[in-house]
Design a protein around this motif. Structure first.
Motif, PDB file in Angstrom:
ATOM      1  N   GLY A   1       0.777  -1.235   0.000  1.00 31.34           N
ATOM      2  CA  GLY A   1       0.000   0.000   0.000  1.00 31.34           C
ATOM      3  C   GLY A   1       0.803   1.277   0.000  1.00 31.34           C
ATOM      4  O   GLY A   1       0.231   2.357   0.053  1.00 31.34           O
ATOM      5  N   ILE A   2       2.136   1.190  -0.023  1.00 33.72           N
ATOM      6  CA  ILE A   2       2.936   2.416  -0.072  1.00 33.72           C
ATOM      7  C   ILE A   2       3.812   2.416  -1.325  1.00 33.72           C
ATOM      8  O   ILE A   2       4.028   1.382  -1.948  1.00 33.72           O
ATOM      9  N   THR A   3       4.332   3.575  -1.668  1.00 32.75           N
ATOM     10  CA  THR A   3       5.187   3.705  -2.836  1.00 32.75           C
ATOM     11  C   THR A   3       6.547   3.095  -2.548  1.00 32.75           C
ATOM     12  O   THR A   3       7.109   3.283  -1.468  1.00 32.75           O
ATOM     13  N   TYR A   4       7.073   2.354  -3.531  1.00 31.91           N
ATOM     14  CA  TYR A   4       8.402   1.764  -3.403  1.00 31.91           C
ATOM     15  C   TYR A   4       9.098   1.860  -4.755  1.00 31.91           C
ATOM     16  O   TYR A   4       8.482   2.139  -5.772  1.00 31.91           O
ATOM     17  N   ILE A   5      10.388   1.612  -4.746  1.00 31.09           N
ATOM     18  CA  ILE A   5      11.201   1.647  -5.959  1.00 31.09           C
ATOM     19  C   ILE A   5      11.902   0.302  -6.066  1.00 31.09           C
ATOM     20  O   ILE A   5      12.310  -0.266  -5.047  1.00 31.09           O
ATOM     21  N   THR A   6      12.046  -0.224  -7.274  1.00 27.07           N
ATOM     22  CA  THR A   6      12.797  -1.474  -7.425  1.00 27.07           C
ATOM     23  C   THR A   6      14.238  -1.151  -7.781  1.00 27.07           C
ATOM     24  O   THR A   6      14.517  -0.327  -8.658  1.00 27.07           O
ATOM     25  N   VAL A   7      15.145  -1.797  -7.082  1.00 26.15           N
ATOM     26  CA  VAL A   7      16.574  -1.658  -7.321  1.00 26.15           C
ATOM     27  C   VAL A   7      17.109  -3.067  -7.547  1.00 26.15           C
ATOM     28  O   VAL A   7      17.015  -3.917  -6.651  1.00 26.15           O
ATOM     29  N   ASN A   8      17.629  -3.326  -8.731  1.00 22.08           N
ATOM     30  CA  ASN A   8      18.101  -4.668  -9.090  1.00 22.08           C
ATOM     31  C   ASN A   8      17.013  -5.718  -8.851  1.00 22.08           C
ATOM     32  O   ASN A   8      17.260  -6.767  -8.263  1.00 22.08           O
ATOM     33  N   ASP A   9      15.790  -5.389  -9.284  1.00 23.20           N
ATOM     34  CA  ASP A   9      14.623  -6.273  -9.158  1.00 23.20           C
ATOM     35  C   ASP A   9      14.223  -6.559  -7.712  1.00 23.20           C
ATOM     36  O   ASP A   9      13.519  -7.524  -7.442  1.00 23.20           O
ATOM     37  N   LYS A  10      14.655  -5.733  -6.774  1.00 28.41           N
ATOM     38  CA  LYS A  10      14.291  -5.883  -5.366  1.00 28.41           C
ATOM     39  C   LYS A  10      13.530  -4.642  -4.932  1.00 28.41           C
ATOM     40  O   LYS A  10      13.961  -3.518  -5.209  1.00 28.41           O
ATOM     41  N   PRO A  11      12.411  -4.811  -4.211  1.00 29.79           N
ATOM     42  CA  PRO A  11      11.657  -3.636  -3.755  1.00 29.79           C
ATOM     43  C   PRO A  11      12.364  -2.933  -2.593  1.00 29.79           C
ATOM     44  O   PRO A  11      12.888  -3.573  -1.691  1.00 29.79           O
ATOM     45  N   VAL A  12      12.380  -1.606  -2.659  1.00 27.09           N
ATOM     46  CA  VAL A  12      13.033  -0.787  -1.629  1.00 27.09           C
ATOM     47  C   VAL A  12      12.100   0.379  -1.306  1.00 27.09           C
ATOM     48  O   VAL A  12      11.537   1.000  -2.209  1.00 27.09           O
ATOM     49  N   CYS A  13      11.935   0.703  -0.024  1.00 31.88           N
ATOM     50  CA  CYS A  13      11.088   1.841   0.365  1.00 31.88           C
ATOM     51  C   CYS A  13      11.767   3.142  -0.080  1.00 31.88           C
ATOM     52  O   CYS A  13      12.973   3.172  -0.359  1.00 31.88           O
ATOM     53  N   LYS A  14      10.976   4.212  -0.152  1.00 36.48           N
ATOM     54  CA  LYS A  14      11.520   5.497  -0.613  1.00 36.48           C
ATOM     55  C   LYS A  14      12.649   5.987   0.289  1.00 36.48           C
ATOM     56  O   LYS A  14      13.642   6.517  -0.182  1.00 36.48           O
ATOM     57  N   SER A  15      12.498   5.791   1.584  1.00 36.24           N
ATOM     58  CA  SER A  15      13.515   6.253   2.527  1.00 36.24           C
ATOM     59  C   SER A  15      14.852   5.543   2.294  1.00 36.24           C
ATOM     60  O   SER A  15      15.905   6.179   2.223  1.00 36.24           O
ATOM     61  N   CYS A  16      14.817   4.230   2.169  1.00 37.77           N
ATOM     62  CA  CYS A  16      16.056   3.471   1.919  1.00 37.77           C
ATOM     63  C   CYS A  16      16.635   3.786   0.541  1.00 37.77           C
ATOM     64  O   CYS A  16      17.850   3.823   0.374  1.00 37.77           O
ATOM     65  N   TYR A  17      15.754   4.029  -0.419  1.00 34.12           N
ATOM     66  CA  TYR A  17      16.246   4.369  -1.744  1.00 34.12           C
ATOM     67  C   TYR A  17      17.039   5.681  -1.691  1.00 34.12           C
ATOM     68  O   TYR A  17      18.145   5.764  -2.217  1.00 34.12           O
ATOM     69  N   MET A  18      16.464   6.670  -1.025  1.00 37.05           N
ATOM     70  CA  MET A  18      17.145   7.969  -0.928  1.00 37.05           C
ATOM     71  C   MET A  18      18.449   7.840  -0.143  1.00 37.05           C
ATOM     72  O   MET A  18      19.452   8.444  -0.507  1.00 37.05           O
ATOM     73  N   LYS A  19      18.436   7.034   0.912  1.00 36.13           N
ATOM     74  CA  LYS A  19      19.612   6.901   1.775  1.00 36.13           C
ATOM     75  C   LYS A  19      20.701   6.033   1.151  1.00 36.13           C
ATOM     76  O   LYS A  19      21.887   6.341   1.259  1.00 36.13           O
ATOM     77  N   ASN A  20      20.317   4.934   0.466  1.00 39.17           N
ATOM     78  CA  ASN A  20      21.304   3.940   0.045  1.00 39.17           C
ATOM     79  C   ASN A  20      21.557   3.830  -1.462  1.00 39.17           C
ATOM     80  O   ASN A  20      22.577   3.297  -1.870  1.00 39.17           O
ATOM     81  N   HIS A  21      20.612   4.326  -2.290  1.00 39.76           N
ATOM     82  CA  HIS A  21      20.728   4.032  -3.720  1.00 39.76           C
ATOM     83  C   HIS A  21      20.657   5.270  -4.636  1.00 39.76           C
ATOM     84  O   HIS A  21      21.121   5.193  -5.776  1.00 39.76           O
ATOM     85  N   ALA A  22      20.084   6.344  -4.185  1.00 39.97           N
ATOM     86  CA  ALA A  22      19.909   7.520  -5.041  1.00 39.97           C
ATOM     87  C   ALA A  22      21.256   8.182  -5.321  1.00 39.97           C
ATOM     88  O   ALA A  22      22.168   8.184  -4.494  1.00 39.97           O
ATOM     89  N   VAL A  23      21.365   8.746  -6.494  1.00 38.47           N
ATOM     90  CA  VAL A  23      22.582   9.488  -6.861  1.00 38.47           C
ATOM     91  C   VAL A  23      22.514  10.847  -6.159  1.00 38.47           C
ATOM     92  O   VAL A  23      21.509  11.544  -6.198  1.00 38.47           O
TER      93      VAL A  23
END
Length: 125
Positions: free
Chosen positions: A102-124
């Motif tokens: 029910g929340i927005t997520y982003i896939t990184v290498n075909d793995k789902p990641v929450c927006k917070s973790c994406y910004m902290k660990n994967h975003a440029v």
């Protein structure tokens, strides 16, 4: 034979399936699950819509299976994400394990990641 459509020879063993009706018979090697081709001669079989099923694939035809734990989902509440069914508690962020249903997520290498973790660990940056 109901499966291979070849004639049965007199004296050959034949499998009759009560649930399918006694007008149908199979060679022992043809009495298989329509999904996985597992031999069903000495196993519990299921008959549905003109097809034989092993227990696992019959259950899959009745209830969805969770991609996270591989168990059947009996709850009416579950999520469909990334083309698969999930128990709500099993569709989680790959980095922090927070529930993503029910929340927005982003896939990184075909793995789902929450927006917070994406910004902290994967975003440029």
């Amino acid at each position: 034979c109901y499966h291979c459509k070849l004639n049965m020879k007199e004296g050959d063993p034949a499998v009759y399936a009560e649930r399918a009706g006694y007008d149908k018979l199979w060679h022992p090697g043809c009495f298989i699950c329509c999904t996985c081709s597992e031999l069903l001669v000495d196993m519990i079989y299921f008959w549905k819509n003109g097809n034989l099923y092993c227990g696992r694939h019959y259950c899959d035809s009745e209830r969805p299976r969770c991609a996270g734990c591989d168990e059947l989902i009996f709850s009416n509440e579950y999520t469909l994400a990334e083309g698969q069914n999930w128990h709500l508690k099993h569709f989680c962020c790959f980095d922090c394990d927070c529930v993503l249903a029910g929340i927005t997520y982003i896939t990184v290498n075909d793995k789902p990641v929450c927006k917070s973790c994406y910004m902290k660990n994967h975003a440029v940056v």
